[in-house]
Motif scaffolding. Structure first.
Motif, short mmCIF file in Angstrom:
data_model
loop_
_atom_site.label_atom_id
_atom_site.label_comp_id
_atom_site.label_asym_id
_atom_site.label_seq_id
_atom_site.Cartn_x
_atom_site.Cartn_y
_atom_site.Cartn_z
N SER A 108 0.83 -1.21 0.00
CA SER A 108 0.00 0.00 0.00
C SER A 108 0.87 1.25 0.00
CB SER A 108 -0.91 0.01 1.23
OG SER A 108 -0.15 0.35 2.39
N ILE A 160 -7.55 1.94 5.74
CA ILE A 160 -7.22 2.75 4.56
C ILE A 160 -6.12 2.11 3.72
CG2 ILE A 160 -6.30 4.98 3.80
CD1 ILE A 160 -8.04 6.25 6.04
N MET A 173 -7.42 -0.89 1.90
CA MET A 173 -8.21 -0.56 0.72
C MET A 173 -7.32 -0.34 -0.51
SD MET A 173 -11.41 1.70 2.10
CE MET A 173 -11.97 2.02 0.45
N ASP A 174 -6.08 0.12 -0.29
CA ASP A 174 -5.13 0.24 -1.40
C ASP A 174 -4.86 -1.13 -2.03
OD1 ASP A 174 -4.81 2.96 -0.87
OD2 ASP A 174 -2.80 2.74 0.00
N LYS A 216 -6.90 -4.11 -1.66
CA LYS A 216 -8.07 -4.84 -2.15
C LYS A 216 -9.33 -4.16 -1.62
CE LYS A 216 -9.85 -9.61 -2.45
NZ LYS A 216 -10.60 -9.40 -3.63
N GLU A 217 -9.87 -3.28 -2.43
CA GLU A 217 -10.98 -2.44 -2.01
C GLU A 217 -12.23 -3.23 -1.63
OE1 GLU A 217 -13.27 1.10 -4.18
OE2 GLU A 217 -11.09 1.36 -4.08
N ASP A 218 -12.44 -4.38 -2.27
CA ASP A 218 -13.65 -5.15 -2.00
C ASP A 218 -13.45 -6.23 -0.93
OD1 ASP A 218 -12.05 -6.83 -3.50
OD2 ASP A 218 -13.66 -7.50 -4.84
N LYS A 234 -14.87 -0.36 3.30
CA LYS A 234 -15.47 0.97 3.20
C LYS A 234 -16.59 1.15 4.23
CE LYS A 234 -16.43 1.74 -0.95
NZ LYS A 234 -16.97 1.86 -2.30
#
Length: 161
Positions: free
Chosen positions: A38, A126, A129-130, A132-134, A143
């Motif tokens: 990330s 945070i 999320m960089d 693997k957003e899902d 999220k």
């Protein structure tokens, strides 16, 4: 191979160098490959707040190490990088946490998966999320967990001024 996500943080000494050193050590783990790193984020301390700000990042790895073996390797890296455990959530040269290991759920004496406070920490969510957003943790998307938190103090690190 298994997919694991590690959180790495530091707030002592040359923080960026500490993160890079930890990554270099992880690259040396047998049967393990770092698949993604990330961005670096700077955050205020969490828990014990009378200390310097942290730099944090997350990495995804593919590994044949079992979760307990991976934990042991991470603890060895912390020792090599002079980690001392004096104050809970206190200052540290390096901290490496196994956040997620495949979809394993365990509450062992030495290892809990997923990490027990992952959903409480914007400084972990945070950078995750960089990678693997899902990603779903404990039944919710990253999220969704992040919407429950104050993430304003987590800033992308652009270097010391």
């Amino acid at each position: 191979m298994s997919r694991a996500y590690l959180g790495i943080g530091t707030n002592m000494g040359d923080r960026l160098n500490n993160l890079n050193d930890a990554i270099e050590h992880i690259k040396q783990f047998e049967n393990t490959e770092i698949t993604k790193i990330s961005k670096v984020y700077e955050t205020r301390p969490w828990g014990y707040t009378n200390q310097n700000d942290f730099l944090n990042l997350c990495v995804s790895i593919d590994t044949n190490l079992k979760p307990e073996e991976l934990l042991q390797k991470c603890l060895e890296v912390e020792l090599n990088l002079k980690r001392e455990r004096i104050i809970r959530w206190g200052p540290r040269t390096i901290d490496i946490d196994i956040l997620i290991y495949d979809d394993i759920i365990c509450n062992g004496e030495k290892l809990t998966l997923p990490h027990p406070r992952i959903q409480e920490r914007a400084f972990v969510l945070i950078p995750l999320m960089d990678l693997k957003e899902d990603l779903i943790i404990k039944g919710m998307l990253l999220k969704e967990w992040l919407n429950e938190l104050d993430a304003e103090e987590v800033k992308e690190y652009i270097g010391d001024e």
